[in-house]
Enzyme design. Structure first.
Site, PDB file in Angstrom:
ATOM      1  N   GLU A 207     -14.070 -13.264  24.475  1.00  0.00           N
ATOM      2  CA  GLU A 207     -13.244 -12.984  23.288  1.00  0.00           C
ATOM      3  C   GLU A 207     -12.758 -11.561  23.389  1.00  0.00           C
ATOM      4  OE1 GLU A 207     -14.643 -13.234  19.204  1.00  0.00           O
ATOM      5  OE2 GLU A 207     -15.685 -15.092  19.665  1.00  0.00           O
ATOM      6  N   GLU A 255      -6.148 -17.261  11.474  1.00  0.00           N
ATOM      7  CA  GLU A 255      -7.003 -18.081  10.611  1.00  0.00           C
ATOM      8  C   GLU A 255      -6.841 -17.564   9.197  1.00  0.00           C
ATOM      9  OE1 GLU A 255     -10.848 -19.333  12.732  1.00  0.00           O
ATOM     10  OE2 GLU A 255     -10.347 -17.440  13.678  1.00  0.00           O
ATOM     11  N   LYS A 258      -9.850 -17.065   6.839  1.00  0.00           N
ATOM     12  CA  LYS A 258     -11.043 -16.383   7.309  1.00  0.00           C
ATOM     13  C   LYS A 258     -11.258 -15.063   6.564  1.00  0.00           C
ATOM     14  CE  LYS A 258     -13.356 -15.419  11.679  1.00  0.00           C
ATOM     15  NZ  LYS A 258     -13.130 -15.018  13.076  1.00  0.00           N
ATOM     16  N   GLU A 264      -9.513 -10.090   9.864  1.00  0.00           N
ATOM     17  CA  GLU A 264     -10.002 -11.342  10.473  1.00  0.00           C
ATOM     18  C   GLU A 264      -8.968 -12.467  10.402  1.00  0.00           C
ATOM     19  OE1 GLU A 264     -12.804 -11.851  12.183  1.00  0.00           O
ATOM     20  OE2 GLU A 264     -13.544  -9.813  11.902  1.00  0.00           O
TER      21      GLU A 264
END
Ligand SMILES: *[C@@H]1O[C@H](CO)[C@@H](O)[C@H](O)[C@H]1NC(C)=O
Ligand SMILES: *[C@@H]1O[C@H](CO)[C@@H](O)[C@H](O)[C@H]1NC(C)=O
Ligand SMILES: *[C@@H]1O[C@H](CO)[C@@H](O)[C@H](O)[C@H]1NC(C)=O
Ligand SMILES: *[C@@H]1O[C@H](CO)[C@@H](O)[C@H](O)[C@H]1NC(C)=O
Ligand SMILES: *[C@@H]1O[C@H](CO)[C@@H](O)[C@H](O)[C@H]1NC(C)=O
Length: 283
Positions: A207, A255, A258, A264
């Site tokens: 990641e 997202e 999130k 995020e």
């Protein structure tokens, strides 16, 4: 690509593609897989076997960012071992490797990179993982976020250095020169692994990303520069380890539900409506 859990619809959709896939084991399954070889066998028969050989499954990642203080930490090594026993005794078309995913919070020292070492309190945990990976010849999967390192000290860390956008050496460490924070973080991790007898472990960056909105230095311009420079840069490895560094960008999509922090929501390469946010070239 990497998927966080063995989502059956995703695996189904990947059938017939040549895309190689890293399949995650969710953290809550680790205890069961660690304590029961039958559970490990069932997990593989349910989540891996039905998709072979039509899905190109390369690795099973047993656990994501487990901290040494987490009660689940004791199960990571045994879960990897039980899964390994199943995949090596199965007649699979290619060898599927078993590993786990760490993050940089295990690091005690990262500067300068040659002084990299793990925290004392992470030592039993990372030693168990490293010795399993060395003996099974599997790579270590690491989440590496120069963005969060930059965020911890945006005054002393230059933005260009964090964005892989500096054209000159910023940190000289012995005979190695560092032009970007990513290389420095990676080489500190390699140094830490050397100190625990795992000098030859391969690391896969599982990641890495930069948010486009919602926080300090989080802009589309910065993130686009970062991803472009990174995808080019990883072809050459780091000062300590030259050669291609297998790297997975986080994440495919924004997202939008999130949290807890606003950034995020903005790590995607695509918007929730599937529009590309950056013009990236992967060849
Ligand atoms: C599976 O993925 C690997 C890369 O991880 C690639 O080298 C290999 O060619 C792929 N296999 C197939 C059958 O597409
Ligand atoms: C482990 O030690 C580091 C410092 O090296 C500290 O930041 C961290 O909070 C400690 N974690 C636990 C679980 O004790
Ligand atoms: C990083 O990417 C930017 C934008 O594409 C480019 O101008 C710059 O030269 C790159 N920097 C390095 C060090 O590769
Ligand atoms: C690492 O690999 C090199 C080259 O294959 C080998 O000479 C060396 O002994 C290995 N080191 C360890 C610690 O396994
Ligand atoms: C990256 O570096 C180039 C060349 O120095 C500069 O023009 C550009 O503004 C930088 N990009 C970012 C996002 O800092």
């Amino acid at each position: 690509m990497r998927i966080f859990d063995p989502n059956q619809a995703t695996l189904q959709a990947l059938k017939g593609s040549s895309i190689s896939v890293i399949v995650g084991v969710v953290n809550n399954d680790l205890q069961g897989l660690a304590t029961s070889p039958t559970a490990a066998n069932d997990w593989v028969q349910t989540n891996i076997s039905p998709y072979l050989p039509n899905v190109n499954i390369s690795y099973i990642a047993a656990g994501n960012e487990i901290k040494p203080s987490d009660p689940l930490a004791q199960y990571v090594g045994p879960a990897m071992q039980n899964l390994y026993n199943v995949v090596t005794s199965s007649n699979f078309p290619t060898q599927i490797k078993v590993s786990t995913i760490i993050d940089m919070s295990l690091m005690g020292n990262t500067y300068p990179p040659s002084s990299g070492s793990f925290c004392d309190n992470a030592s039993a945990y990372i030693n168990a993982i490293a010795s399993f990976l060395v003996s099974s010849k599997a790579p270590l999967l690491a989440n590496v976020y120069p963005y969060f390192a930059y965020l911890s000290d945006p005054t002393d860390i230059k933005l260009d250095y964090a964005l892989l956008n500096s054209s000159r050496v910023v940190v000289q460490d012995g005979n190695l020169g560092f032009q970007n924070l990513f290389d420095a973080m990676m080489d500190s991790l390699y140094s830490a692994l050397e100190k625990i007898g795992a000098a030859n472990l391969t690391i896969i960056v599982i990641e890495i990303g930069w948010p486009s909105d919602g926080g300090v230095a989080a802009t589309v311009d910065n993130a686009g520069t970062y991803y472009k420079n990174l995808t080019f840069h990883v072809n050459n490895g780091t000062p300590k380890r030259l050669g291609t560094l297998e790297t997975y960008l986080f994440a495919m999509f924004d997202e939008d539900q999130k949290g807890p922090t606003e950034t995020e929501k903005h790590f995607g390469l695509f918007s929730p409506t599937k529009q590309p946010k950056y013009q990236l070239i992967f060849s």
